[in-house]
Design a protein around this motif. Structure first.
Motif, PDB file in Angstrom:
ATOM      1  N   UNK A  84       0.618  -1.220   0.110  1.00 61.89           N
ATOM      2  CA  UNK A  84      -0.072  -0.191  -0.109  1.00 61.89           C
ATOM      3  C   UNK A  84       0.872   1.209   0.019  1.00 61.89           C
ATOM      4  N   UNK A  85       2.052   0.970   0.510  1.00 56.94           N
ATOM      5  CA  UNK A  85       3.063   2.148   0.561  1.00 56.94           C
ATOM      6  C   UNK A  85       3.444   2.489  -0.718  1.00 56.94           C
ATOM      7  N   UNK A  86       3.910   1.575  -1.463  1.00 58.23           N
ATOM      8  CA  UNK A  86       4.246   1.710  -2.732  1.00 58.23           C
ATOM      9  C   UNK A  86       3.521   2.162  -3.839  1.00 58.23           C
ATOM     10  N   UNK A  87       2.166   1.580  -3.360  1.00 59.00           N
ATOM     11  CA  UNK A  87       0.948   2.189  -4.274  1.00 59.00           C
ATOM     12  C   UNK A  87       0.480   3.841  -4.134  1.00 59.00           C
ATOM     13  N   UNK A  88       0.928   4.129  -2.760  1.00 57.47           N
ATOM     14  CA  UNK A  88       0.697   5.502  -2.634  1.00 57.47           C
ATOM     15  C   UNK A  88       1.636   6.235  -3.366  1.00 57.47           C
ATOM     16  N   UNK A  89       2.961   5.791  -3.286  1.00 53.35           N
ATOM     17  CA  UNK A  89       3.862   6.548  -3.808  1.00 53.35           C
ATOM     18  C   UNK A  89       3.658   6.620  -5.300  1.00 53.35           C
ATOM     19  N   UNK A  90       3.519   5.388  -5.916  1.00 55.14           N
ATOM     20  CA  UNK A  90       3.204   5.350  -7.401  1.00 55.14           C
ATOM     21  C   UNK A  90       2.337   6.473  -7.797  1.00 55.14           C
ATOM     22  N   UNK A  91       1.060   6.462  -7.087  1.00 52.81           N
ATOM     23  CA  UNK A  91       0.164   7.369  -7.633  1.00 52.81           C
ATOM     24  C   UNK A  91       0.517   9.016  -7.689  1.00 52.81           C
ATOM     25  N   UNK A  92       1.352   9.318  -6.607  1.00 54.13           N
ATOM     26  CA  UNK A  92       1.868  10.731  -6.622  1.00 54.13           C
ATOM     27  C   UNK A  92       3.089  10.870  -7.725  1.00 54.13           C
ATOM     28  N   UNK A  93       3.738   9.819  -7.759  1.00 52.37           N
ATOM     29  CA  UNK A  93       4.769   9.830  -8.723  1.00 52.37           C
ATOM     30  C   UNK A  93       4.179  10.092 -10.235  1.00 52.37           C
ATOM     31  N   UNK A  94       3.250   9.075 -10.452  1.00 53.80           N
ATOM     32  CA  UNK A  94       2.718   9.132 -11.637  1.00 53.80           C
ATOM     33  C   UNK A  94       2.217  10.470 -11.985  1.00 53.80           C
ATOM     34  N   UNK A  95       1.398  11.087 -11.063  1.00 55.09           N
ATOM     35  CA  UNK A  95       0.890  12.684 -11.264  1.00 55.09           C
ATOM     36  C   UNK A  95       1.905  13.636 -11.596  1.00 55.09           C
ATOM     37  N   UNK A  96       3.018  13.516 -10.809  1.00 55.80           N
ATOM     38  CA  UNK A  96       4.153  14.245 -10.763  1.00 55.80           C
ATOM     39  C   UNK A  96       4.904  14.244 -12.344  1.00 55.80           C
ATOM     40  N   UNK A  97       4.818  13.062 -12.820  1.00 56.18           N
ATOM     41  CA  UNK A  97       5.864  12.942 -14.281  1.00 56.18           C
ATOM     42  C   UNK A  97       4.339  13.313 -15.018  1.00 56.18           C
ATOM     43  N   UNK A  98       3.022  13.184 -14.991  1.00 53.04           N
ATOM     44  CA  UNK A  98       2.339  13.737 -16.153  1.00 53.04           C
ATOM     45  C   UNK A  98       1.939  15.089 -15.907  1.00 53.04           C
ATOM     46  N   UNK A  99       1.678  15.712 -14.656  1.00 53.05           N
ATOM     47  CA  UNK A  99       1.510  17.101 -14.834  1.00 53.05           C
ATOM     48  C   UNK A  99       2.881  18.309 -15.064  1.00 53.05           C
ATOM     49  N   UNK A 100       4.096  17.574 -14.961  1.00 56.79           N
ATOM     50  CA  UNK A 100       5.161  18.263 -15.260  1.00 56.79           C
ATOM     51  C   UNK A 100       5.965  18.903 -14.024  1.00 56.79           C
ATOM     52  N   UNK A 101       5.482  18.398 -12.840  1.00 59.86           N
ATOM     53  CA  UNK A 101       6.084  18.665 -11.655  1.00 59.86           C
ATOM     54  C   UNK A 101       7.431  17.988 -11.624  1.00 59.86           C
ATOM     55  N   UNK A 102       7.582  16.668 -12.086  1.00 57.88           N
ATOM     56  CA  UNK A 102       8.993  16.153 -12.110  1.00 57.88           C
ATOM     57  C   UNK A 102      10.035  16.750 -12.858  1.00 57.88           C
ATOM     58  N   UNK A 103       9.644  17.088 -14.240  1.00 56.29           N
ATOM     59  CA  UNK A 103      10.420  17.783 -15.157  1.00 56.29           C
ATOM     60  C   UNK A 103      10.823  19.125 -14.530  1.00 56.29           C
ATOM     61  N   UNK A 104       9.927  19.899 -13.752  1.00 55.11           N
ATOM     62  CA  UNK A 104      10.360  21.127 -13.340  1.00 55.11           C
ATOM     63  C   UNK A 104      11.484  21.043 -12.173  1.00 55.11           C
TER      64      UNK A 104
END
Ligand code: ARG
Length: 260
Positions: A226-246
């Motif tokens: 469940x921890x991995x899943x919670x992280x995945x959801x946020x990482x996925x969103x960060x990649x998609x909405x450009x926060x990771x790139x930023x």
């Protein structure tokens, strides 16, 4: 039941619950446990700029920024625990820390003993040599001595290629082995090669040859679904909405997204 038997029973229960409470390596920690505590313990080896390094005794870097966003969304504080890179996975596996953050490459072998989040970046291994070296390509490494950090994919790769490898627990010692002329080359993750080479006042150069494909992710103790899943959801969103790139942009590091 006789009085003494009752007493023994009570004592056994007390001892059992105490062990359960204090045991390192007891049950797996869940997201709810961490949120209840309000804190996540994160093991890291801050000898790996631009991902994590020390600045005035503070751990900073790309992964710190990524972790800060994840922790904020989960509503927890981060407690960083510094250790040598090769001590992190054992500490995670033993449940001494909640997770590892250290430019970890996801590998088949590591997946047998730990859980990884989805990758957030694609790295590779690079060769660093002295500016006046006659080593210009990977082919020139034949018969040369190479420094690497202990327990890394660089070490694994160079050993599997049959090179003469010298391993150092601290990344800085692997660099120093090159700059002091003890070895002919230093192999390390590409962006770290660029960052640490830039600190050598022109003494070293990074060769333009990507040798591997290495997805970076955060790691947890096996069974931390469940921890991995919670992280995945946020990482996925960060990649998609450009926060990771930023975040990468703010370090001047070209962002290479993992295949999704
Ligand atoms: N990506 C490589 C690996 O997973 C190197 C990581 C080293 N990290 C560090 N913080 N020194 O093995």
């Amino acid at each position: 039941m006789k009085k003494w038997m009752k007493l023994v029973a009570v004592m056994i229960v007390a001892v059992m619950s105490l062990t359960a409470l204090t045991a390192c390596g007891g049950g797996n920690v869940t997201l709810a446990d961490i949120q209840k505590k309000g804190k996540i313990t994160v093991a890291t080896s801050p000898d790996f700029p631009p991902f994590e390094n020390l600045e005035n005794n503070e751990i900073v870097g790309i992964e710190v920024d990524v972790m800060n966003q994840i922790a904020a969304e989960l509503g927890v504080e981060i407690e960083f625990i510094q250790m040598d890179f090769d001590s992190i996975l054992p500490a995670v596996q033993a449940g001494k820390v909640n997770m590892g953050m250290s430019g970890f490459t996801v590998t088949e072998e590591r997946l047998e003993n730990a859980d990884f989040t989805m990758p957030y970046f694609m790295a590779s291994q690079a060769i660093v040599v002295l500016a006046d070296s006659d080593i210009k390509t990977k082919a020139d490494l034949e018969g040369k001595t190479i420094s690497v950090q202990t327990g890394t994919t660089a070490e694994e790769y160079c050993m599997s290629e049959g090179y003469d490898v010298q391993s150092f627990v601290a990344n800085n010692d692997a660099v120093a082995a090159l700059t002091s002329g003890k070895v002919d080359a230093w192999v390390v993750d590409n962006e770290v090669a660029v960052a640490l080479s830039a600190e050598q006042n022109g003494k070293t150069v990074v060769l333009d040859e990507a040798m591997t494909q290495e997805p970076y992710a955060f790691c947890f103790r096996k069974g931390s679904d469940d921890l991995t899943a919670a992280f995945d959801e946020i990482i996925d969103a960060m990649i998609r909405d450009g926060r990771m790139q930023a975040i990468f942009d703010s370090y001047g590091v070209p962002y290479v997204a993992p295949e999704m």
